[in-house]
Motif scaffolding. Structure first.
Motif, PDB file in Angstrom:
ATOM      1  N   THR A   1       0.830  -1.206   0.000  1.00 40.16           N
ATOM      2  CA  THR A   1       0.000   0.000   0.000  1.00 40.16           C
ATOM      3  C   THR A   1       0.865   1.258   0.000  1.00 40.16           C
ATOM      4  O   THR A   1       0.559   2.238  -0.685  1.00 40.16           O
ATOM      5  CB  THR A   1      -0.933   0.005   1.227  1.00 40.16           C
ATOM      6  OG1 THR A   1      -1.812  -1.118   1.153  1.00 40.16           O
ATOM      7  CG2 THR A   1      -1.756   1.281   1.280  1.00 40.16           C
TER       8      THR A   1
ATOM      9  N   TRP B   1       3.887   1.556  -1.212  1.00 40.97           N
ATOM     10  CA  TRP B   1       4.469   1.723  -2.546  1.00 40.97           C
ATOM     11  C   TRP B   1       3.427   2.244  -3.536  1.00 40.97           C
ATOM     12  O   TRP B   1       3.737   3.107  -4.373  1.00 40.97           O
ATOM     13  CB  TRP B   1       5.039   0.391  -3.028  1.00 40.97           C
ATOM     14  CG  TRP B   1       6.414   0.110  -2.491  1.00 40.97           C
ATOM     15  CD1 TRP B   1       6.753  -0.781  -1.522  1.00 40.97           C
ATOM     16  CD2 TRP B   1       7.627   0.762  -2.888  1.00 40.97           C
ATOM     17  NE1 TRP B   1       8.101  -0.738  -1.281  1.00 40.97           N
ATOM     18  CE2 TRP B   1       8.670   0.194  -2.115  1.00 40.97           C
ATOM     19  CE3 TRP B   1       7.931   1.765  -3.799  1.00 40.97           C
ATOM     20  CZ2 TRP B   1       9.999   0.599  -2.236  1.00 40.97           C
ATOM     21  CZ3 TRP B   1       9.269   2.161  -3.942  1.00 40.97           C
ATOM     22  CH2 TRP B   1      10.280   1.587  -3.159  1.00 40.97           C
ATOM     23  N   ALA B   2       2.208   1.743  -3.447  1.00 40.80           N
ATOM     24  CA  ALA B   2       1.158   2.215  -4.343  1.00 40.80           C
ATOM     25  C   ALA B   2       0.896   3.707  -4.134  1.00 40.80           C
ATOM     26  O   ALA B   2       0.745   4.471  -5.090  1.00 40.80           O
ATOM     27  CB  ALA B   2      -0.125   1.407  -4.131  1.00 40.80           C
ATOM     28  N   LEU B   3       0.873   4.116  -2.868  1.00 41.93           N
ATOM     29  CA  LEU B   3       0.653   5.532  -2.571  1.00 41.93           C
ATOM     30  C   LEU B   3       1.815   6.393  -3.055  1.00 41.93           C
ATOM     31  O   LEU B   3       1.617   7.491  -3.583  1.00 41.93           O
ATOM     32  CB  LEU B   3       0.464   5.729  -1.067  1.00 41.93           C
ATOM     33  CG  LEU B   3      -0.974   5.799  -0.565  1.00 41.93           C
ATOM     34  CD1 LEU B   3      -1.015   5.823   0.952  1.00 41.93           C
ATOM     35  CD2 LEU B   3      -1.682   7.017  -1.128  1.00 41.93           C
TER      36      LEU B   3
ATOM     37  N   PHE C   1       1.560   6.627  -6.833  1.00 44.03           N
ATOM     38  CA  PHE C   1       0.406   7.465  -7.168  1.00 44.03           C
ATOM     39  C   PHE C   1       0.708   8.940  -6.906  1.00 44.03           C
ATOM     40  O   PHE C   1       0.409   9.809  -7.732  1.00 44.03           O
ATOM     41  CB  PHE C   1      -0.809   7.015  -6.359  1.00 44.03           C
ATOM     42  CG  PHE C   1      -2.028   7.887  -6.551  1.00 44.03           C
ATOM     43  CD1 PHE C   1      -2.705   7.890  -7.764  1.00 44.03           C
ATOM     44  CD2 PHE C   1      -2.505   8.693  -5.524  1.00 44.03           C
ATOM     45  CE1 PHE C   1      -3.833   8.694  -7.955  1.00 44.03           C
ATOM     46  CE2 PHE C   1      -3.612   9.487  -5.700  1.00 44.03           C
ATOM     47  CZ  PHE C   1      -4.280   9.490  -6.914  1.00 44.03           C
TER      48      PHE C   1
ATOM     49  N   ALA D   1      -4.659  12.411  -2.834  1.00 41.95           N
ATOM     50  CA  ALA D   1      -3.490  11.648  -2.393  1.00 41.95           C
ATOM     51  C   ALA D   1      -3.187  11.917  -0.924  1.00 41.95           C
ATOM     52  O   ALA D   1      -2.893  10.992  -0.151  1.00 41.95           O
ATOM     53  CB  ALA D   1      -2.276  11.994  -3.260  1.00 41.95           C
TER      54      ALA D   1
ATOM     55  N   ILE E   1      -3.258   9.221   2.273  1.00 42.73           N
ATOM     56  CA  ILE E   1      -2.127   9.020   3.182  1.00 42.73           C
ATOM     57  C   ILE E   1      -2.621   8.979   4.623  1.00 42.73           C
ATOM     58  O   ILE E   1      -2.221   8.133   5.419  1.00 42.73           O
ATOM     59  CB  ILE E   1      -1.069  10.129   2.994  1.00 42.73           C
ATOM     60  CG1 ILE E   1      -0.325   9.922   1.670  1.00 42.73           C
ATOM     61  CG2 ILE E   1      -0.078  10.133   4.157  1.00 42.73           C
ATOM     62  CD1 ILE E   1       0.643  11.029   1.329  1.00 42.73           C
TER      63      ILE E   1
ATOM     64  N   ARG F   1      -4.664   5.586   5.383  1.00 42.12           N
ATOM     65  CA  ARG F   1      -4.029   4.278   5.265  1.00 42.12           C
ATOM     66  C   ARG F   1      -3.212   3.910   6.491  1.00 42.12           C
ATOM     67  O   ARG F   1      -2.418   2.974   6.451  1.00 42.12           O
ATOM     68  CB  ARG F   1      -3.131   4.243   4.008  1.00 42.12           C
ATOM     69  CG  ARG F   1      -3.829   4.414   2.685  1.00 42.12           C
ATOM     70  CD  ARG F   1      -4.662   3.204   2.289  1.00 42.12           C
ATOM     71  NE  ARG F   1      -5.997   3.202   2.854  1.00 42.12           N
ATOM     72  CZ  ARG F   1      -7.053   3.769   2.295  1.00 42.12           C
ATOM     73  NH1 ARG F   1      -6.949   4.421   1.166  1.00 42.12           N
ATOM     74  NH2 ARG F   1      -8.231   3.673   2.869  1.00 42.12           N
TER      75      ARG F   1
ATOM     76  N   ALA G   1       5.863   8.242   1.058  1.00 41.62           N
ATOM     77  CA  ALA G   1       5.084   8.538  -0.145  1.00 41.62           C
ATOM     78  C   ALA G   1       5.562   9.812  -0.824  1.00 41.62           C
ATOM     79  O   ALA G   1       5.684   9.872  -2.055  1.00 41.62           O
ATOM     80  CB  ALA G   1       3.600   8.647   0.201  1.00 41.62           C
TER      81      ALA G   1
ATOM     82  N   THR H   1      -2.319   2.657 -10.102  1.00 45.73           N
ATOM     83  CA  THR H   1      -1.724   2.691  -8.756  1.00 45.73           C
ATOM     84  C   THR H   1      -2.668   3.339  -7.754  1.00 45.73           C
ATOM     85  O   THR H   1      -2.702   2.959  -6.580  1.00 45.73           O
ATOM     86  CB  THR H   1      -0.388   3.455  -8.778  1.00 45.73           C
ATOM     87  OG1 THR H   1      -0.573   4.759  -9.348  1.00 45.73           O
ATOM     88  CG2 THR H   1       0.641   2.699  -9.600  1.00 45.73           C
TER      89      THR H   1
ATOM     90  N   ALA I   1      -3.910   1.982  -4.197  1.00 44.71           N
ATOM     91  CA  ALA I   1      -3.718   2.780  -2.983  1.00 44.71           C
ATOM     92  C   ALA I   1      -5.032   3.105  -2.292  1.00 44.71           C
ATOM     93  O   ALA I   1      -5.061   3.341  -1.078  1.00 44.71           O
ATOM     94  CB  ALA I   1      -2.981   4.079  -3.332  1.00 44.71           C
TER      95      ALA I   1
END
Length: 454
Positions: A270, A272-274, A277, A377, A381, A384, A398, A440, A444
């Protein structure tokens, strides 16, 4: 230090997500950790609103004026980029570098802000930032070549970076019981400065004789005005260590705090996806800010109209930055919002391909909506992670990852334009990056927290 820098940078660029998340109906709203500390009554050693009422009013005014100066060095350049390129004999690759420099400077110089604030006090560092912006913008028109122009731009961006990071620190120090309203105030001023510089630069340049050097240099006056209130504020006794904190302290009893303490953030898909993104949406924003006016101008749109269209695109962030975080906080999966914003971006790119001049206003509007992936985004953050420690780690990872990812995009757009002689190849790259951003972002946006190792 990176944790402190990144959390501060989150708040400085758009603090509404953290405050809006307090309305989330889930049992443990992640943003509670971000808002609880500033809102609580100050204890020993905590930040408190010190000074007479006139000083607090001066701080508020100083914040607004400072925020107005945090983007004109970037958004004011786009409408005049063609004139700058001709005047300095700059090729497309170097011009693309100009649009990549902000990300690099934010990553490099922003990291120095917390350490400087601990030593000198946040207001003194913001004062130095305003001085750096004024000097950089004043020296940039005097540049006789590309190297000097880039150096002056980097000086201005260094001032922007440290000031950007420390704005939320200033809010927490002087207005601990009004964090939401005051951060909203400077966030709106930041968006206004971004859009205003894009709209006003070309008409102002024409009114001052038509020289791009004078038009760009005029923004140094606004930065010089911002120096005055911060020179007064920095002399106050309340500008010391308490306000130098860049993040609220950890709350030991908060759910998930113990798990987050030993968390290895690089093991989280998660995270890494954030990070990816965040980087892709930042790349799209800087490409738009740096190249959209030139795309319109090459299609036959006048320079002044292209500047106004960029202002419309940037100005869309003013209302949507308040709406999107609230909507996202009420959703278990933010994927639908990611998808909707991405579709707007793809529609805008398709319009620029097939009818860049005929539908210019429509493309400016839909790209403005797409650019609002930034507050989304930041909201994700905060959602999550269950704990303050987790949010700090996730924010640091991130943003640092994202800024690095965002650097090549604008540079590649300029290079592809030089190679192809048109905008079709760059638009294909932009569309590919947008598709990756959507993919992505969907990952996320899933209802997961990093403390669970996912």
């Amino acid at each position: 230090m990176m944790g402190r820098m990144a959390l501060a940078d989150d708040d400085s660029r758009n603090s509404t997500p953290s405050t809006d998340l307090s309305t989330r109906t889930a049992p443990e709203p992640p943003a509670a950790a971000l808002t609880a500390a500033p809102a609580a009554p100050p204890g020993p050693g905590a930040a408190s609103p010190a000074g007479p009422r006139w000083l607090l009013g001066l701080v508020a005014a100083g914040m607004v004026i400072a925020a107005l100066n945090l983007r004109p060095a970037i958004s004011g350049l786009g409408p005049l980029l063609e004139e700058v390129r001709r005047g300095l004999h700059m090729n497309g690759t170097v011009a693309g570098l100009l649009t990549s420099v902000p990300s690099l400077c934010f990553a490099v110089f922003g990291g120095l802000a917390p350490r400087l604030a601990r030593r000198r006090g946040p207001a003194t560092v913001v004062l130095g930032g305003m001085v750096a912006i004024a000097l950089g913008l004043a020296l940039r028109p005097l540049a006789g070549g590309t190297t000097a122009f880039l150096a002056a731009t980097a000086l201005a961006l260094a001032g922007i970076a440290v000031s950007n990071v420390l704005m939320p620190v200033v809010v927490k120090h002087w207005f601990p019981d009004r964090v939401g309203s005051m951060t909203g105030l400077y966030s709106m001023a930041l968006a206004l400065g971004t859009a205003g510089a894009a709209a006003v630069t070309v008409p102002m340049t024409d009114a001052l004789g038509g020289s791009w050097r004078v038009g760009l240099g005029a923004w140094a006056l606004l930065a010089a005005v911002a120096v005055v209130p911060w020179a007064v504020i920095s002399r106050g006794r309340s500008d010391r260590a308490p306000g130098a904190q860049s993040a609220p302290e950890t709350v030991p009893g908060q759910p998930g705090e113990q798990a987050a303490t030993g968390l290895r953030i690089t093991k989280s898909p998660t995270a890494w996806a954030l990070g990816v993104f965040f980087g892709l949406q930042a790349s799209a924003a800087y490409i738009t800010m740096g190249w959209l006016p030139q795309i319109f101008r090459d299609a036959g749109v006048s320079a002044s109209a292209a500047g106004v269209m960029l202002a419309v695109t940037m100005g869309m962030g003013v209302p949507l930055s308040f709406v999107l975080p609230k909507l996202a906080a009420r959703m278990r999966h933010q994927g639908p919002l990611v998808f909707a914003l991405g579709v707007c971006g793809l529609v805008g790119y398709a319009g620029l391909w097939f009818a860049p001049a005929a539908g210019a206003w429509v493309w400016a509007l839909v790209l403005g909506v797409s650019n609002c992936a930034f507050p989304l985004a930041l909201t994700m953050i905060g959602m999550r992670s269950r704990s303050h420690t987790g949010v700090v780690k996730l924010s640091a990872f991130a943003q640092s990852t994202g800024y690095l990812i965002s650097i090549p995009g604008p540079l590649l757009v300029g290079s592809l334009h030089d190679v192809s002689g048109g905008w079709h190849l760059p638009l294909l790259l932009m569309a590919a990056l947008m598709l990756a951003q959507m993919a992505t972002g969907l990952l996320a946006g899933r209802d997961r927290v990093i403390e669970e190792g996912r």
